[in-house]
Design an enzyme around this catalytic site. Structure first.
Site, mmCIF file in Angstrom:
data_model
loop_
_atom_site.group_PDB
_atom_site.id
_atom_site.type_symbol
_atom_site.label_atom_id
_atom_site.label_comp_id
_atom_site.label_asym_id
_atom_site.label_seq_id
_atom_site.Cartn_x
_atom_site.Cartn_y
_atom_site.Cartn_z
ATOM 1 N N HIS A 176 39.230 11.547 54.998
ATOM 2 C CA HIS A 176 39.396 11.004 56.759
ATOM 3 C C HIS A 176 38.941 9.621 56.226
ATOM 4 C CE1 HIS A 176 34.671 11.542 55.107
ATOM 5 N NE2 HIS A 176 34.709 10.522 56.168
ATOM 6 N N ASP A 227 39.124 17.803 52.246
ATOM 7 C CA ASP A 227 38.397 16.429 52.741
ATOM 8 C C ASP A 227 38.534 16.361 51.658
ATOM 9 O OD1 ASP A 227 37.915 14.175 54.481
ATOM 10 O OD2 ASP A 227 36.006 14.595 54.164
ATOM 11 N N ASN A 242 29.400 4.973 52.663
ATOM 12 C CA ASN A 242 29.601 6.589 51.288
ATOM 13 C C ASN A 242 30.787 7.019 51.152
ATOM 14 O OD1 ASN A 242 25.545 5.736 51.654
ATOM 15 N ND2 ASN A 242 26.627 6.200 49.839
ATOM 16 N N SER A 243 31.172 7.682 51.850
ATOM 17 C CA SER A 243 31.988 8.920 52.037
ATOM 18 C C SER A 243 32.852 8.147 50.818
ATOM 19 C CB SER A 243 32.767 9.092 53.458
ATOM 20 O OG SER A 243 32.126 9.708 54.404
ATOM 21 N N ILE A 294 59.475 6.534 49.293
ATOM 22 C CA ILE A 294 60.322 5.560 48.280
ATOM 23 C C ILE A 294 60.081 4.650 49.372
ATOM 24 C CG2 ILE A 294 60.460 7.161 46.144
ATOM 25 C CD1 ILE A 294 62.871 5.456 46.643
ATOM 26 N N GLY A 295 60.254 4.458 50.430
ATOM 27 C CA GLY A 295 60.877 3.540 51.019
ATOM 28 C C GLY A 295 61.229 2.272 50.844
#
Length: 292
Positions: free
Chosen positions: A61, A90, A159-160, A205-206
Site C-alpha cells: 500500500h 501487503d 511508519n508503514s 522493460i519500458g
C-alpha cells in the site's frame, strides 16, 4: 523579585541509563537502513533496506500506483523499480541503483511476547522517528495477518514499511498498520518467504517498437521509444536499436516479442541488439508493469 528555582534533572538508575543508552545506539543504526518511499499518487511511507546492492522491502500500500522514488538516509533521491508485490500480505520489493546501502540484520527466529521492540519510520513526514514498546502477541487468528507481530508501539501514517526491531537492532518485522491501538508488523519469516518466492510477476522493460527486416533476412524489433529512467534506459538501450534476441532464444520478431512477454520482474534478461549494424549484448532487469 523572587528568584526562579531550577531543579536538577532526575537521575536514572544505572539499569535504566544502560537501557536508554543501548536503545539510542540501536535506533541510530536502524535509522541508516530506513528510506522514505514516495509515489506519484500518495504521500510518503517508509522502506527497509534488504541488501546493500539496492533491494528495499516495504508495504504494497506504500508503493501504490505510478512511479516510485526512494530517499535514502543520507538524502539521495533514487528512482525505484517495483520488482514484485504481494497485495494479500501487503508486501512489495523495490530495486534502486545503489551498491552502498546500509543493510540491517534480519532475525530469523520468531520474536517472543514481552520482548522490547523499536520501530523506525517517518510518521507525519518526520524522518527517522523512533518509538518503542513491548510485544503484545504473535498471532491474530486467521487471515493474511494471522502470524503478525503486535506491539504497543506508537505508529502513524509514514511508519508503514519501516522496521520493527528487537533490542539488539535485528529486524523482526515490517510495520504495516495500527489495529486496536497496537502496531501490527509482518514477521520477518513471511518477508523472507516473499523475497524467496514472490518476485515472479510479469515484467516489462519500458520500450516501444515495431517489426523490421534485418540484413540476414530475419526480423527484429526496432526501438521507437524508450521510457526515461526505465529498465531499458538504465541498461543502455537507445532509440533505433534493434532487438534481435532475448536470452539467446529468439530468431525473429515473433520470438523477440514472446521473450519479452515471458519476462519476469527481477529476473535479468540478456538482449541481443543490433546497433548500427554491429551486434552487442546488454543485460536488463525487468520491473513489474507500472499501473496508471
Amino acid at each position: 523579585m523572587t528568584a526562579t528555582t531550577i531543579s536538577p534533572a532526575p537521575q536514572l538508575s544505572p539499569l535504566l541509563a544502560s537501557l536508554a543508552g543501548d536503545a539510542s545506539a540501536v535506533a541510530a543504526r536502524l535509522q541508516r537502513s530506513v528510506v522514505a518511499v514516495r509515489n506519484s499518487h500518495r504521500g510518503a511511507g517508509a522502506g527497509t533496506v534488504y541488501s546493500s546492492d539496492g533491494l528495499i522491502v516495504t508495504n504494497s500500500h506504500v508503493v501504490g500506483k505510478g512511479h516510485v522514488e526512494v530517499v535514502t538516509a543520507d538524502d539521495r533521491k533514487l528512482r525505484a523499480s517495483l520488482l514484485g508485490r504481494d497485495r494479500e500480505h501487503d508486501l512489495a520489493v523495490l530495486k534502486v541503483e545503489a551498491t552502498d546501502l546500509i543493510q540491517p540484520t534480519w532475525r530469523a527466529d520468531p520474536v517472543r511476547i514481552g520482548e522490547v521492540v523499536i520501530a523506525v519510520g517517518h510518521p507525519w513526514g518526520q524522518r527517522g522517528a523512533v518509538s518503542a514498546g513491548i510485544v503484545h502477541s504473535t498471532a491474530r487468528g486467521s487471515g493474511p495477518f494471522a502470524d503478525a507481530v503486535t506491539a504497543d508501539v506508537a505508529l502513524a501514517p509514514g511508519n508503514s514499511g519501516g522496521p520493527l526491531a528487537d533490542s539488539e537492532g535485528r529486524v523482526v518485522g515490517l510495520n504495516a498498520m495500527i489495529a486496536g491501538g497496537l502496531a501490527v508488523a509482518i514477521p520477518t519469516a513471511r518477508v523472507l518467504a516473499f523475497l524467496d518466492n514472490g518476485i515472479a510477476e510479469p515484467g516489462e522493460i519500458g520500450i516501444s517498437g515495431q517489426e523490421v527486416v534485418v540484413a540476414d533476412g530475419g526480423s527484429g524489433l526496432i526501438l521507437t521509444d524508450i521510457e526515461d529512467g526505465g529498465p531499458a534506459a538504465e541498461a543502455g538501450l537507445l532509440p533505433g536499436d534493434i532487438l534481435a534476441s532475448v536470452d539467446g532464444h529468439s530468431e525473429d520478431v515473433a520470438g523477440v516479442v514472446h521473450g519479452l512477454r515471458e519476462a519476469r520482474a527481477g529476473r535479468p534478461l540478456r538482449l541481443g541488439v543490433l546497433r548500427g549494424g554491429s551486434p552487442i549484448e546488454l543485460d536488463v532487469l525487468p520491473r513489474v508493469r507500472v499501473e496508471s
